[in-house]
Design a protein around this motif. Structure first.
Motif, PDB file in Angstrom:
ATOM      1  N   PHE A 270      42.488-104.852  22.775  1.00 41.04           N
ATOM      2  CA  PHE A 270      41.560-105.422  23.861  1.00 41.04           C
ATOM      3  C   PHE A 270      41.802-107.127  23.781  1.00 41.04           C
ATOM      4  O   PHE A 270      41.806-107.682  25.006  1.00 41.04           O
ATOM      5  N   VAL A 271      41.716-107.491  22.794  1.00 34.46           N
ATOM      6  CA  VAL A 271      41.897-109.044  22.599  1.00 34.46           C
ATOM      7  C   VAL A 271      43.260-109.512  23.228  1.00 34.46           C
ATOM      8  O   VAL A 271      43.641-110.388  24.114  1.00 34.46           O
ATOM      9  N   LEU A 272      44.245-108.532  23.130  1.00 36.95           N
ATOM     10  CA  LEU A 272      45.776-108.761  23.478  1.00 36.95           C
ATOM     11  C   LEU A 272      45.737-108.919  25.140  1.00 36.95           C
ATOM     12  O   LEU A 272      46.259-109.382  25.778  1.00 36.95           O
ATOM     13  N   LEU A 273      45.060-107.660  25.492  1.00 39.02           N
ATOM     14  CA  LEU A 273      44.873-107.511  26.888  1.00 39.02           C
ATOM     15  C   LEU A 273      44.323-108.501  27.802  1.00 39.02           C
ATOM     16  O   LEU A 273      44.783-108.963  28.911  1.00 39.02           O
ATOM     17  N   LEU A 274      43.238-109.086  27.288  1.00 40.50           N
ATOM     18  CA  LEU A 274      42.555-110.244  27.846  1.00 40.50           C
ATOM     19  C   LEU A 274      43.391-111.295  27.756  1.00 40.50           C
ATOM     20  O   LEU A 274      43.368-111.918  28.893  1.00 40.50           O
ATOM     21  N   MET A 275      43.928-111.577  26.702  1.00 40.52           N
ATOM     22  CA  MET A 275      44.894-112.696  26.689  1.00 40.52           C
ATOM     23  C   MET A 275      46.013-112.698  27.909  1.00 40.52           C
ATOM     24  O   MET A 275      46.286-113.819  28.526  1.00 40.52           O
ATOM     25  N   ILE A 276      46.604-111.451  28.165  1.00 40.56           N
ATOM     26  CA  ILE A 276      47.371-111.198  28.992  1.00 40.56           C
ATOM     27  C   ILE A 276      47.044-111.487  30.363  1.00 40.56           C
ATOM     28  O   ILE A 276      47.612-111.953  31.303  1.00 40.56           O
ATOM     29  N   LEU A 277      45.760-110.986  30.727  1.00 40.53           N
ATOM     30  CA  LEU A 277      44.761-111.169  31.916  1.00 40.53           C
ATOM     31  C   LEU A 277      44.660-112.685  32.301  1.00 40.53           C
ATOM     32  O   LEU A 277      44.630-112.953  33.429  1.00 40.53           O
ATOM     33  N   ILE A 278      44.465-113.355  31.119  1.00 48.04           N
ATOM     34  CA  ILE A 278      44.141-114.645  31.544  1.00 48.04           C
ATOM     35  C   ILE A 278      45.574-115.485  31.915  1.00 48.04           C
ATOM     36  O   ILE A 278      45.433-116.174  32.770  1.00 48.04           O
ATOM     37  N   LEU A 279      46.405-115.129  31.303  1.00 47.59           N
ATOM     38  CA  LEU A 279      47.706-115.745  31.538  1.00 47.59           C
ATOM     39  C   LEU A 279      48.106-115.385  32.871  1.00 47.59           C
ATOM     40  O   LEU A 279      48.591-116.186  33.953  1.00 47.59           O
ATOM     41  N   VAL A 280      48.153-114.105  33.214  1.00 47.59           N
ATOM     42  CA  VAL A 280      48.396-113.574  34.506  1.00 47.59           C
ATOM     43  C   VAL A 280      47.806-114.303  35.617  1.00 47.59           C
ATOM     44  O   VAL A 280      47.858-114.676  36.767  1.00 47.59           O
ATOM     45  N   ASN A 281      46.430-114.407  35.634  1.00 51.91           N
ATOM     46  CA  ASN A 281      45.408-115.024  36.467  1.00 51.91           C
ATOM     47  C   ASN A 281      45.632-116.484  36.485  1.00 51.91           C
ATOM     48  O   ASN A 281      45.562-116.984  37.581  1.00 51.91           O
ATOM     49  N   LEU A 282      45.860-117.168  35.373  1.00 55.29           N
ATOM     50  CA  LEU A 282      46.575-118.590  35.488  1.00 55.29           C
ATOM     51  C   LEU A 282      47.723-118.641  36.272  1.00 55.29           C
ATOM     52  O   LEU A 282      47.726-119.793  37.161  1.00 55.29           O
ATOM     53  N   ALA A 283      48.546-117.823  35.831  1.00 55.38           N
ATOM     54  CA  ALA A 283      49.858-117.777  36.796  1.00 55.38           C
ATOM     55  C   ALA A 283      49.688-117.684  38.356  1.00 55.38           C
ATOM     56  O   ALA A 283      50.319-118.403  39.068  1.00 55.38           O
ATOM     57  N   MET A 284      48.742-116.711  38.689  1.00 54.89           N
ATOM     58  CA  MET A 284      48.692-116.573  39.847  1.00 54.89           C
ATOM     59  C   MET A 284      47.905-117.669  40.833  1.00 54.89           C
ATOM     60  O   MET A 284      47.970-117.884  41.697  1.00 54.89           O
ATOM     61  N   THR A 285      46.853-118.185  40.119  1.00 59.53           N
ATOM     62  CA  THR A 285      46.025-119.358  40.662  1.00 59.53           C
ATOM     63  C   THR A 285      47.443-120.410  40.833  1.00 59.53           C
ATOM     64  O   THR A 285      46.951-121.296  41.957  1.00 59.53           O
ATOM     65  N   ILE A 286      47.849-120.720  39.931  1.00 59.57           N
ATOM     66  CA  ILE A 286      48.912-121.926  40.079  1.00 59.57           C
ATOM     67  C   ILE A 286      49.910-121.599  41.261  1.00 59.57           C
ATOM     68  O   ILE A 286      50.236-122.403  42.055  1.00 59.57           O
TER      69      ILE A 286
END
Length: 288
Positions: free
Chosen positions: A36-52
């Protein structure tokens, strides 16, 4: 998580050895936590990439977004803009030197509302017609001179000249009040009533003047010139009445070319051969 161990010595029995307790998450719980920690980190990175990516595509800047710019005077749109819902604005204008286009597939409607949110003035531009609803319609020049106005009472044309370019001219089903009627230079002026009577009247007289041409008045029934308080004046070098009836004459005066103009009691005019005296009393057959 690190394993923590500590020795616990019992105060009740000094003969017992130390007990070791394991504190932490082990087994499948530990693996789920890491997942779950790894999944959360992946979602944060994807969200940051989509925002950019969205910021990049929509062209977000400190001044605005895309074609929309925020200025001190309001919002500025550059290029074509499409509004899918109602737009409320105090003023809409184009950039200096550029036209303003308002385009729609159906029609464009502009409403002016009162305090009760009811339309008091409306402008509808559709594919078949342009319709305007209001109490009064005014058209003014750039010098604020009234050119045209219309309401329930009257229609006013304030221009110096009213031109009708149609081949059939202007049709007035009722009366027309005007101080002056004039044709264009080198064109004829024609006042006609094909099926009814043409009446021209004024409290102080009617003046008909043709400065560079002839004047013709014709009708199928009666032509009547009436002056109640004044006189009817025909002023010309030659006044001709070519179709006046002639009174009876004798065979001995067949070559007579001089006639006398006579008036019957009913006002009818006729010609009678001139003689040494008046011959109007002799030729009374025309007056019958």
């Amino acid at each position: 998580m690190p394993q923590e161990q500590y020795a616990h010595r019992s105060t009740l029995s000094s003969n017992e050895g130390p007990h070791v307790y394991k504190v932490g998450i082990y087994g499948w719980r530990k693996r789920c936590l890491y997942f779950f920690v790894l999944l959360l980190m992946i979602l944060i990175l994807v969200n940051l990439a989509m925002t950019i990516w969205i910021l990049k595509v929509m062209n977000f800047t400190i001044d605005g977004m895309g074609n929309l710019r925020i200025t001190e005077k309001g919002l500025r749109l550059e290029g074509d803009s499409e509004f899918l819902k109602p737009l409320y604005a105090k003023e809409i204008r184009s950039r200096p030197g550029n036209p303003l286009f308002v385009q729609s597939d159906q029609n464009v409607t502009i409403n002016i509302l009162n305090g009760e949110m009811k339309a008091v003035t409306q402008l509808v531009t559709g594919p078949e017609a342009i319709e305007a609803y209001g109490k009064r319609l005014e058209v003014k020049s750039n010098t604020n001179k009234l050119l045209f106005s219309a309401d329930n009472e009257e229609v006013v044309v304030g221009a110096d000249r009213l031109r009708v370019l149609g081949a059939e001219g202007a049709v007035f089903p009722k009366s027309v009040e005007t101080p002056y009627v004039k044709a264009e230079p080198f064109h004829h002026l024609r006042l006609e009533s094909p099926t009814r009577t043409l009446i021209m009247e004024a409290p102080k007289g009617v003046e008909i003047n043709a400065e560079a041409g002839s004047l013709e008045a014709s009708c199928r029934s009666d032509l009547r010139l009436e002056s109640k308080d004044g006189e009817i004046l025909l002023e010309a070098s030659n006044v001709k009445l070519p179709q006046l009836p002639r009174g009876s004459y004798s065979s001995s005066a067949t070559r007579q070319k001089v006639y006398e103009l006579c008036v019957c009691p009913n006002g009818r005019l006729f010609l009678s051969q001139a003689g040494s005296g008046s011959t109007c009393q002799i030729n009374t057959s025309v007056c019958l």
